[in-house]
Design an enzyme around this catalytic site. Structure first.
Site, mmCIF file in Angstrom:
data_model
loop_
_atom_site.group_PDB
_atom_site.id
_atom_site.type_symbol
_atom_site.label_atom_id
_atom_site.label_comp_id
_atom_site.label_asym_id
_atom_site.label_seq_id
_atom_site.Cartn_x
_atom_site.Cartn_y
_atom_site.Cartn_z
ATOM 1 C CE LYS A 165 36.718 39.226 28.782
ATOM 2 N NZ LYS A 165 35.816 38.390 28.408
ATOM 3 C CE1 TYR A 202 28.999 72.495 22.525
ATOM 4 C CE2 TYR A 202 30.448 70.333 23.844
ATOM 5 C CZ TYR A 202 30.094 71.016 23.199
ATOM 6 O OH TYR A 202 31.391 71.973 22.585
HETATM 7 C C1 LIG Z 1 35.505 38.458 29.194
HETATM 8 C C2 LIG Z 1 34.743 36.867 29.253
HETATM 9 C C3 LIG Z 1 34.815 35.758 30.663
HETATM 10 C C4 LIG Z 1 34.853 36.579 31.705
HETATM 11 O O1 LIG Z 1 34.200 36.897 31.901
HETATM 12 P P1 LIG Z 1 33.165 37.623 33.221
HETATM 13 O O2 LIG Z 1 31.820 37.933 33.309
HETATM 14 O O3 LIG Z 1 33.243 39.358 33.313
HETATM 15 O O4 LIG Z 1 33.632 36.779 34.328
HETATM 16 C C5 LIG Z 1 34.709 34.358 30.861
HETATM 17 N N1 LIG Z 1 35.315 33.241 29.556
HETATM 18 C C6 LIG Z 1 34.873 34.055 28.573
HETATM 19 C C7 LIG Z 1 34.773 33.168 27.592
HETATM 20 C C8 LIG Z 1 35.189 35.226 28.533
HETATM 21 O O5 LIG Z 1 34.852 35.865 26.819
#
Ligand SMILES: *Cc1c(COP(=O)(O)O)cnc(C)c1O
Length: 380
Positions: free
Chosen positions: A47, A267
């Protein structure tokens, strides 16, 4: 902003460079798979553009390494991944958005059904179609985001009007405290997941993200879903990170200038030179994902960059498009105009920067560089 069709953008015009090592992603996947017994499948979370590394390239690399099941968040990510990987199993973790079941089926995307309503909608779609289409069912064991409550889950799983029209291809839940293995929540979620899913031994089960993989075989079940570890991140806060770094961000020096003692930098004039300083201004800022919260001030030190083994602490506020670095102790020959400073990578761990920015390395990775030149290759 990568290139216009006929005219690739010359490298020298980019303010920064993002290098991604796809072999390191594959190696990290193989390392995690090595932690599993032969019956457990190692999937991958892809993702958010594969945590900023590029969904298409990372997906191809992982598929070549042997990964066959992928998890993305939103359905649009799943559709894009389907173009890249026609033969992969693809799950959309955000589940079924209303009225979209036909699109999931058309592209062979499996929703991770996250509420009772979603299960009802999917079952009705399957009933009308006269065919069981694959989908996962997500049960909430304590994180209280997505997932059917335990009682709803049991009700759905025992309702022949729901489970019957379709059969779950996976039953899953998600850990809330994997980054801290000693947290009692982990054990509580594990026990609850076992208890609620026990009456359904015929369906494959999944609980572990990266941290869950590293926490040991109790958490592995039939399939694991690592994300951050594949991309070199630190899944468990208290352990040393066994993963290979995957990404390197370098920013170009635009100018090196003197800052007299007592003058301020940046800034807000929040950072005063305690001695006469040499200051390098590099062409990357918070708009490139170098989070503003890692700024420095008189009260607080900030993040840093690395040049040829020398540490260059951030001076003052991180701006949208530039960062000022203290290079007083860096040899002149490393400070040529146009030279690159490593702002994140093998020598500047995202985890370490994240501590200055009061965040986690996940945020650094997923924020990275739409404006950088993107190079796929080794990080050296
Ligand atoms: C993002 C996600 C993962 C992967 O998690 P990591 O901590 O990046 O390994 C697995 N399962 C679900 C439901 C997620 O949302």
């Amino acid at each position: 902003m990568s290139s216009t069709s006929n005219h690739p953008i010359p490298s020298g015009l980019y303010g920064g460079r993002l290098t991604i090592d796809l072999d390191a992603i594959s190696d990290n996947w193989a390392y995690l798979r090595g932690k599993l017994n032969g019956a457990t499948e190692c999937a991958a979370a892809l993702k958010a553009d594969a945590y900023g590394t590029g969904q298409e390239k990372a997906g191809q690399a992982l598929f070549s390494a042997g990964c066959r099941t992928f998890f993305v968040a939103v359905p649009t990510e799943a559709l894009a991944l389907r173009q890249t990987l026609p033969d992969a199993v693809i799950y959309a973790l955000d589940g079924l958005f209303p009225g979209t079941a036909e699109h999931f089926v058309e592209h062979r995307i499996r929703p991770v059904l996250g509420s009772f309503e979603e299960v009802v909608e999917w079952a009705e779609f399957c009933k009308v179609a006269g065919k069981s289409f694959e989908a996962a069912v997500h049960v909430d064991t304590g994180i209280h985001r997505l997932g059917l409550a335990p009682a709803e889950f049991s009700a759905a799983m025992n309702d022949p009007d729901l489970i019957g029209p379709f059969e779950p291809s996976l039953i899953m839940s998600h850990l809330a405290c994997g980054s801290t293995p000693e947290h009692p929540m982990n054990d509580r979620q594990l026990k609850l997941f076992r208890e609620i899913t026990e009456p359904f031994p015929q369906f494959p089960k999944s609980l572990a993200n990266s941290a869950g993989v590293l926490m040991g075989s109790d958490y592995h079940f039939d399939l694991v879903r690592p994300g951050i570890s594949l991309y070199g991140g630190q899944a468990i806060e208290t352990a040393t990170n066994p993963m290979k770094p995957v990404a390197k961000v370098e920013a170009r020096i635009m100018i090196v200038r003197d800052v007299p003692k007592g003058d301020t930098i940046g800034y807000g004039a929040r950072h005063t030179a305690k001695r006469a300083l040499k200051n390098a201004v590099v062409a990357a800022g918070y708009a490139d994902g170098l989070l503003r919260r890692a700024s420095a001030s008189d009260e607080q030190s900030g993040g840093f960059g690395m040049i040829g083994g020398y540490k260059a602490p951030i001076l003052g506020r991180i701006s949208m498009d530039m960062i000022t670095l203290d290079v007083t102790d860096v040899p002149e020959k490393l400070l040529q105009r146009g030279a690159f400073v490593e702002m994140l990578g093998p020598n500047v761990a995202a985890t370490e920067l994240a501590a200055y920015a009061e965040t986690i390395d996940y945020e650094y990775l997923t924020s990275l560089g739409q404006r950088f030149e993107r190079v796929y290759g080794p990080l050296t």
